[in-house]
Each structure stands twice: as C-alpha cells, then as structure tokens.
Design a protein around this motif. Structure first.
Motif, short mmCIF file in Angstrom:
data_model
loop_
_atom_site.label_atom_id
_atom_site.label_comp_id
_atom_site.label_asym_id
_atom_site.label_seq_id
_atom_site.Cartn_x
_atom_site.Cartn_y
_atom_site.Cartn_z
N HIS A 223 0.81 -1.22 0.00
CA HIS A 223 0.00 0.00 0.00
C HIS A 223 0.84 1.27 0.00
CE1 HIS A 223 -3.31 -2.69 0.56
NE2 HIS A 223 -2.86 -3.11 1.73
N ALA A 224 2.16 1.13 -0.06
CA ALA A 224 3.04 2.30 -0.09
C ALA A 224 2.85 3.08 -1.39
CB ALA A 224 4.50 1.87 0.07
N ILE A 225 2.67 4.38 -1.26
CA ILE A 225 2.48 5.26 -2.42
C ILE A 225 3.79 6.00 -2.68
CG2 ILE A 225 1.28 7.29 -3.31
CD1 ILE A 225 -1.14 6.43 -1.65
N THR A 259 0.91 15.43 -9.14
CA THR A 259 0.54 15.05 -7.78
C THR A 259 -0.79 14.29 -7.70
OG1 THR A 259 -0.41 17.26 -7.48
CG2 THR A 259 1.83 16.90 -6.70
N GLU A 260 -1.62 14.39 -8.74
CA GLU A 260 -2.88 13.64 -8.70
C GLU A 260 -2.65 12.14 -8.92
OE1 GLU A 260 -2.75 15.64 -12.83
OE2 GLU A 260 -2.33 16.16 -10.73
N GLU A 261 -1.47 11.78 -9.39
CA GLU A 261 -1.15 10.37 -9.56
C GLU A 261 -0.76 9.77 -8.21
OE1 GLU A 261 1.69 9.28 -12.45
OE2 GLU A 261 0.75 10.38 -14.08
N LYS A 262 -1.52 8.79 -7.76
CA LYS A 262 -1.21 8.11 -6.50
C LYS A 262 -1.28 6.61 -6.74
CE LYS A 262 -2.74 11.87 -3.47
NZ LYS A 262 -3.56 12.25 -2.32
N ILE A 263 -0.17 6.07 -7.18
CA ILE A 263 -0.08 4.65 -7.52
C ILE A 263 0.70 3.93 -6.44
CG2 ILE A 263 0.73 2.97 -9.23
CD1 ILE A 263 0.53 5.17 -11.35
N ASN A 264 0.05 2.98 -5.77
CA ASN A 264 0.78 2.26 -4.73
C ASN A 264 1.50 1.04 -5.34
OD1 ASN A 264 -1.04 0.03 -4.83
ND2 ASN A 264 -2.36 0.96 -3.27
N GLU A 266 1.09 -2.17 -4.99
CA GLU A 266 0.24 -3.23 -5.55
C GLU A 266 -0.34 -2.80 -6.90
OE1 GLU A 266 -3.22 -6.39 -4.15
OE2 GLU A 266 -2.88 -4.56 -2.97
N ASP A 267 -0.75 -1.53 -7.01
CA ASP A 267 -1.25 -1.02 -8.29
C ASP A 267 -0.17 -1.11 -9.37
OD1 ASP A 267 -3.72 -0.40 -7.20
OD2 ASP A 267 -3.15 1.67 -6.74
N LEU A 268 1.04 -0.71 -9.02
CA LEU A 268 2.15 -0.78 -9.95
C LEU A 268 2.35 -2.21 -10.43
CD1 LEU A 268 5.62 0.90 -9.74
CD2 LEU A 268 5.51 -1.56 -10.00
N THR A 269 2.28 -3.15 -9.51
CA THR A 269 2.46 -4.56 -9.85
C THR A 269 1.38 -5.03 -10.82
OG1 THR A 269 3.45 -4.94 -7.68
CG2 THR A 269 2.68 -6.88 -8.89
N LYS A 270 0.15 -4.63 -10.57
CA LYS A 270 -0.95 -5.02 -11.46
C LYS A 270 -0.78 -4.44 -12.86
CE LYS A 270 -4.44 -5.61 -7.80
NZ LYS A 270 -5.68 -5.07 -7.21
N ILE A 271 -0.34 -3.17 -12.93
CA ILE A 271 -0.11 -2.55 -14.24
C ILE A 271 0.99 -3.30 -14.98
CG2 ILE A 271 0.70 -0.47 -15.41
CD1 ILE A 271 -0.55 1.14 -13.07
N ALA A 272 2.07 -3.61 -14.27
CA ALA A 272 3.20 -4.32 -14.90
C ALA A 272 2.76 -5.68 -15.43
CB ALA A 272 4.33 -4.47 -13.89
N MET A 273 1.96 -6.38 -14.68
CA MET A 273 1.53 -7.71 -15.10
C MET A 273 0.53 -7.63 -16.24
SD MET A 273 1.43 -9.75 -11.47
CE MET A 273 3.02 -10.09 -10.64
N LYS A 274 -0.24 -6.55 -16.29
CA LYS A 274 -1.15 -6.36 -17.42
C LYS A 274 -0.36 -6.10 -18.69
CE LYS A 274 -5.13 -3.64 -18.99
NZ LYS A 274 -6.07 -2.54 -18.66
N VAL A 275 0.71 -5.31 -18.59
CA VAL A 275 1.55 -5.00 -19.74
C VAL A 275 2.19 -6.27 -20.30
CG1 VAL A 275 3.68 -3.84 -20.49
CG2 VAL A 275 2.02 -2.62 -19.07
N GLY A 294 5.31 5.20 4.14
CA GLY A 294 4.04 4.72 3.60
C GLY A 294 3.55 5.55 2.43
N GLN A 295 3.73 6.87 2.51
CA GLN A 295 3.24 7.76 1.46
C GLN A 295 4.24 8.89 1.25
OE1 GLN A 295 -1.00 9.32 0.14
NE2 GLN A 295 -0.52 10.07 2.17
N LEU A 296 4.54 9.15 -0.03
CA LEU A 296 5.51 10.19 -0.35
C LEU A 296 5.14 10.80 -1.69
CD1 LEU A 296 9.36 9.66 0.14
CD2 LEU A 296 8.33 11.55 -1.10
N LEU A 297 4.88 12.10 -1.69
CA LEU A 297 4.51 12.82 -2.91
C LEU A 297 5.34 14.08 -3.04
CD1 LEU A 297 0.62 12.55 -2.50
CD2 LEU A 297 2.04 11.16 -4.00
#
Length: 355
Positions: A223-225, A259-264, A266-275, A294-297
């Motif tokens: 869940h780290a962003i 800054t509106e992009e907030k990809i954690n 797990e989301d990154l992993t899902k995108i990579a596997m979709k690609v 946990g979160q860094l923007l």
C-alpha cells in the motif's frame, strides 16, 4: 530552452556512471554529443552498464568516492565543464545492513566531490542528485515542496538529508551558486523506474525477475504510495536545471510525477503484469520489520514554472515503458539499442520542449 545543443562537445565528469541511473545518463549524454569521464565502483556483473558496454561511451575510472586524493586528481586532470554527482549507496534496506558505509559514501564522498569542484580554477557547474526521501516524513497527502523540513528515519534517508545540508553549506559558504565561476543545482527526484534496473529490493527489478523466471512475486509493502516516474523524465529535469543554473535564482528542484497520480506498490504490480500478460504475486507484510515510508509525494511546480520541465510519461506509461524494456531484452534485443530507442521516442514526444 533548447536543451539538446547545450551539452554537445562539453566535458562532463560523472560519478556513479556504472549504476542504473548513471548508465542511463551516460547513454543520454552520448546521444547529446558530450565527452564523459566516469568515476565509480566496478559495475555489478548483472548491470545495465555492462549490458550496454558502457566503457565504449566514456573514459571509465574505477575507484572509490571515499578516496579524496584520487577523486581530486581525476577531476582536476579532466578539467570538466560540468560535474554530475550521481554516486551513492542508494538502497534503504542496504542502509540498515551497513549504516556506516552508507553515511561514509553519501556524506563523506559528497564532501570529496565538493572539495575537488570548488578548487577548480575555471568555470564549472555542479549537478548533485539527492532524493525525495530527504524530507521529514509526515505520512501526509500534501506533496513536499523544496522549502519543507529535511529529515530521515532510516540511515539512507538520513544520509541523503545530511548530504543536502553539506551541499547547501558549500554552496553558500564558498560562492558555488553563481560566484567564483561556479554554479550548482540539487535535484530531488521521485522513485525512478526504467528498464535495465537489476538491483535487489527494488520493486520494478523484482517484478521483472519474477516474470522472467516465472516465479511468484512477494510484496512486502503493497500500500506504499510513491512518486513513480521514468528515469528519462528525471534525467531531463536534471539537465534542464544545470543548463539554466547561471540564470536561476533557485538551486534546489523537485522532479516528480503530477501530484494527482497516486499509484501504490500493488497497483504498480498489477499494471506491470497487465503489460506483460503474465505473472502473479502474494503479499507478506511481515517479510521485513524495517520501517519504510508509507506515502511520499512531490510538488514539482518550481521546476515546471522556472525550468519549463514537465513529465513526458505519466505513471502508467512509465511503468509500461519499463516493462516493455524487459520484454524486449527477453526477446533478444540488444540493451543499448532498447535504451537508444527509448531516448529517441522520449525526445520525439518532448520535441517542442527540448529540441
């Protein structure tokens, strides 16, 4: 700002040229027609530098950043127009395992670079790379600005924040920001990703290895962003900053995705596997007890307004570009050619900005 001719024929001393980000910068500088002398530790056996035959694109000096006399000699003899300081111990987990080495390299090594730089007897500009993790982490949804408080819980983050205090002290104490023929800039980038990264304990190379080996990926901090951005977006920001250092009032810049992009994670992993169309993962948050942010923007408005910089590839595109690099590599394409194609495509997308 027409960037592409700024570095043609210029002499650039690049520390950390054998690392991931340094290797990408080497290919980019070669594309821009610069003459590069690198100074770094030996490249890992499995590394982008070896895959692209980096020795063919620079005069490579294999030496330790902590060797002040050797570093000073190499910089003085080369007589550079620019010094790009990329070398560092760059990993949070490694900093827990060997904090003294991390502090010695990231702080003491930077002092050695600055000493050599300030003693040069001709005009020269310094680009020093730090990180988004220099900020005192408040686990906030408000993006960090350049004026925010520095901090650092883990040894890596603390070493980079301390490195920045050293940098700012030298810049202000010795006239390295427009006086004494010297200018300096500090670049704070987000979580840089791209093809050819083979480091351990970094999410994109971990994903790439799991896919190439058909293994299940284990996520320890799903869940780290993070401010994910392609390495070329960060590098172009650095080049813009140093190219304009003689006319800019500021010398510290954030470079991160919108800054509106907030990809954690797990989301990154899902995108990579979709690609890639394959892969699977599991979550084990007890895999490590070491504290991570946990979160860094990042707020990059200063770079946008003053330098004319902007991210060319958003987070999803950056992830796609990175994973496609590994797929092309798996398919037998030469790594250098993949990097060169990425650079050409990137510059084509940003031609109105940099050409």
């Amino acid at each position: 700002m027409k960037l592409l001719n700024t570095f043609k024929g210029k002499k650039i001393f690049l520390t950390g040229h054998t690392g991931f980000k340094g290797s990408w910068m080497l290919v980019l500088l070669h594309h821009l027609g610069a003459q590069v002398k690198g100074y770094a530790l030996e490249a890992e056996q499995t590394s982008l530098y070896r895959q692209i035959d980096g020795d063919l694109m620079c005069d490579s000096v294999i030496a330790d950043l902590r060797d002040a006399d050797r570093l000073n000699t190499e910089i003085k003899q080369f007589s550079p127009d620019f010094v790009f300081h990329f070398a560092a111990q760059p990993l949070v987990i490694d900093s827990y395992n060997d904090p003294k080495y991390t502090f010695d390299v990231n702080i003491g090594g930077t002092v050695n670079v600055l000493e050599a730089f300030r003693k040069l007897d001709h005009p020269c500009s310094l680009l020093a790379i730090t990180t988004d993790k220099v900020y005192k982490n408040k686990e906030s949804s408000i993006p960090y600005q350049e004026s925010d408080e520095l901090g650092g819980h883990d040894p890596y983050s603390a070493s980079k924040a301390a490195m920045e205090i050293v940098l700012q002290s030298y810049i202000n104490s010795f006239g390295l920001n427009g006086q004494n023929q010297k200018t300096s800039v500090i670049g704070r980038a987000g979580n840089v990703i791209g093809g050819g990264d083979w480091a351990t304990n970094r999410i994109v190379p971990d994903i790439a290895r799991s896919l190439l080996k058909n293994e299940t990926l284990v996520l320890r901090n799903p869940h780290a962003i993070r401010p994910w951005q392609h390495v070329l977006d960060a590098l172009m920001g650095y080049l813009l900053a140093i190219a304009q250092s003689h006319i800019s009032e500021n010398y510290i810049y954030n470079f991160g995705p919108d800054t509106e992009e907030k990809i954690n994670v797990e989301d990154l992993t899902k995108i990579a596997m979709k690609v890639t169309g394959r892969g699977n993962y599991t979550i084990d948050q007890n895999l490590t007890a070491l504290k991570e942010t946990g979160q860094l923007l990042l707020d990059s408005n200063r770079a946008k307004k003053e330098l004319g910089w902007r991210p060319v590839w958003n987070g999803q595109e950056a992830i796609s570009q990175a994973m496609n690099w590994y797929l092309r590599y798996e398919g037998g394409e030469e790594p250098l050619h993949i990097c060169q194609t990425n650079i050409s495509n990137y510059l084509e997308s940003a031609k109105n900005q940099y050409v």
